[in-house]
Design a protein around this motif. Structure first.
Motif: not given
Length: 471
Positions: A322-340, A366-373
């Protein structure tokens, strides 16, 4: 790369819909667009999905009459599959096999049989698996046996590559030091992708004043972290009165979601959509501002990529690739526990409320990052290197197979020997001269509407499913 006849093999394909199914379809479509001949070999789907079917744009699919036993996967057949495999690859003049998914029995068997016909092999792993439970141990040993003699392996993320290398034993010792190992040079990373134009944000959608909608689209199962969703949704609703949930999907955890909603009386705050058709995914995504993913394991996470492309801010557990998919400013990460997870949602609500996330800009990025071609071109380079490499002899394959271990080595080597005997049996009693070879192929002029000069359009698997017809 010269035009090549390619067979995609997997248990996971249309009419089922999912990440692997869509990947195979889209990759096949773009390979066809680039001049290759591509067919798909998969298992049947009752009551009448058996035999040969065609999907747009001109993808031929062979549905082998094997039933699925669990999660759309077939029971390993090995020698039962051989007659079907032999007939198809010979009549279609196949020169390269591309198998998909670790749990696909047909994919493993296609790689096993391919060397008998001088066909080169590529395998793509789409998922992450553990090492401790019994199911993972058996699956990993089966994978190691299959990949012992495969020509190339593709993973959809760097985390997935590490996982596959360990599970498939895709490494070798360097020098005399047993602790000095190196990953085989035939393991590649090519990410998954999407057709960005199919997930454009809705410019007319505006959240009601003071409301924020969190969208969840996932299979409602343990692996997708639905227990985390059940634990955090009531806390989120209590802390943020402006938040509402739209949850789409089906699975064994649906009952727990219903019980949670009933217990906390959140019927007006949590909307359960049930199964969502692929054609409706965009319309569901564009009716929200935040996408929430609570997966416990994820090799890539195409759902998050689709949500970001549709303009949503993403909140996800920091697992797998998952951390490889999007830039840091487009996603917020959490540890897999309820509080985080609650903390990450709190952060996302603040970002969206303050207008710091622009849906249209997110879509453009996203369109500039990913392309099936681009993905297709990278896959072609893997094919080209495989076809130009030297194939292994039967003796070398047996030697490499014996290195699997004290018990697995002799078992797999025995299978390899029996496979050769069965192949000779088929060659004698079903001569190649009696096979009905394909001599007429699809006319490429039928693809003119897909040419970039007229229309830069490629149907999704969801659109193609309505055009499936018997051959």
């Amino acid at each position: 790369m010269h035009p090549t006849n390619i067979a995609m093999i997997s248990d996971f394909f249309h009419p089922n819909v999912g990440g692997v199914e869509n990947h195979i379809y889209m990759l096949s479509s773009y390979l066809i667009r680039r001049g290759h001949k591509v067919i798909v070999i998969t298992h049947s789907h009752p009551p009448d999905r058996v035999g040969v079917r065609w999907l747009l744009p001109c993808l031929k699919v062979y549905y082998i009459p094997f039933p699925a036993i669990a999660s759309s996967a077939t029971l390993p057949n090995f020698f039962t599959f051989m007659p079907y495999f032999r007939n198809i690859v010979l009549r279609e003049h196949i020169s390269l096999i591309h198998a998909h998914a670790s749990l696909s029995s047909l994919g493993h068997e296609g790689i096993l049989h391919a060397h008998l016909f001088g066909i080169r092999t590529v395998f793509t792993d789409h998922s992450l698996f553990g090492f401790a439970d019994a199911a993972s141990i058996l699956t990993n040993k089966l994978l190691a046996g299959t990949l012992r003699n495969v020509d190339a392996v593709i993973c959809v993320s760097h985390t997935g590559r590490e996982n596959t290398v360990l599970r498939g034993e895709l490494y070798h010792q360097v020098g005399d030091d047993p602790k000095s190992i190196m990953v085989n040079d035939n393991v590649y990373v090519i990410p998954n992708t999407l057709v960005a134009d199919q997930f454009q944000p809705d410019p007319d959608f505006v959240e009601p004043p003071g409301q924020i909608t969190i969208v969840v689209l996932a299979r409602l199962a343990y692996r997708k972290g639905i227990d985390l969703l059940v634990a955090t949704a009531p806390r989120i609703c209590e802390a943020f009165p402006q938040v509402k949930f739209r949850i789409g999907g089906d699975g064994p955890k649906l009952i727990e979601l219903l019980q949670m909603r009933e217990k906390y009386r959140l019927q007006d705050r949590i909307e359960l959509l049930g199964p969502v058709r692929p054609t409706d995914v965009r319309s569901v995504l564009t009716k929200g501002s935040i996408f929430m993913n609570t997966s416990l394991t994820e090799s890539f996470g195409i759902a998050m990529l689709e949500a970001a492309c549709a303009g949503l801010y993403v909140v996800s557990t920091r697992v797998g690739g998952v951390p490889e998919i999007l830039p840091q400013d487009m996603i917020s990460f959490a540890n897999p526990d309820a509080d985080d997870v609650f903390r990450a949602i709190e952060e996302a609500v603040k970002i969206v409320s303050m207008g710091r996330h622009d849906p249209l800009r997110a879509h453009a990025r996203v369109k500039s990052f990913y392309d099936w071609g681009a993905v297709t071109e990278r896959t072609e380079r893997v094919y080209d290197s495989v076809l130009k490499s030297e194939s292994r002899s039967l003796q070398e394959r047996m030697h490499r197979t014996m290195q699997l271990g004290l018990f697995a080595g002799p078992i797999y080597t025995t299978i390899l020997i029996v496979e050769c005997i069965f192949f000779l049996f088929l060659e004698h009693f079903w001569p190649r001269e009696d096979i009905d070879y394909v001599t007429q192929h699809w006319d490429d002029r039928n693809l003119t509407k897909f040419d970039s000069g007229q229309a830069d359009y490629m149907p999704s698997v969801a659109e193609a499913q309505d055009t499936s017809r018997p051959a």
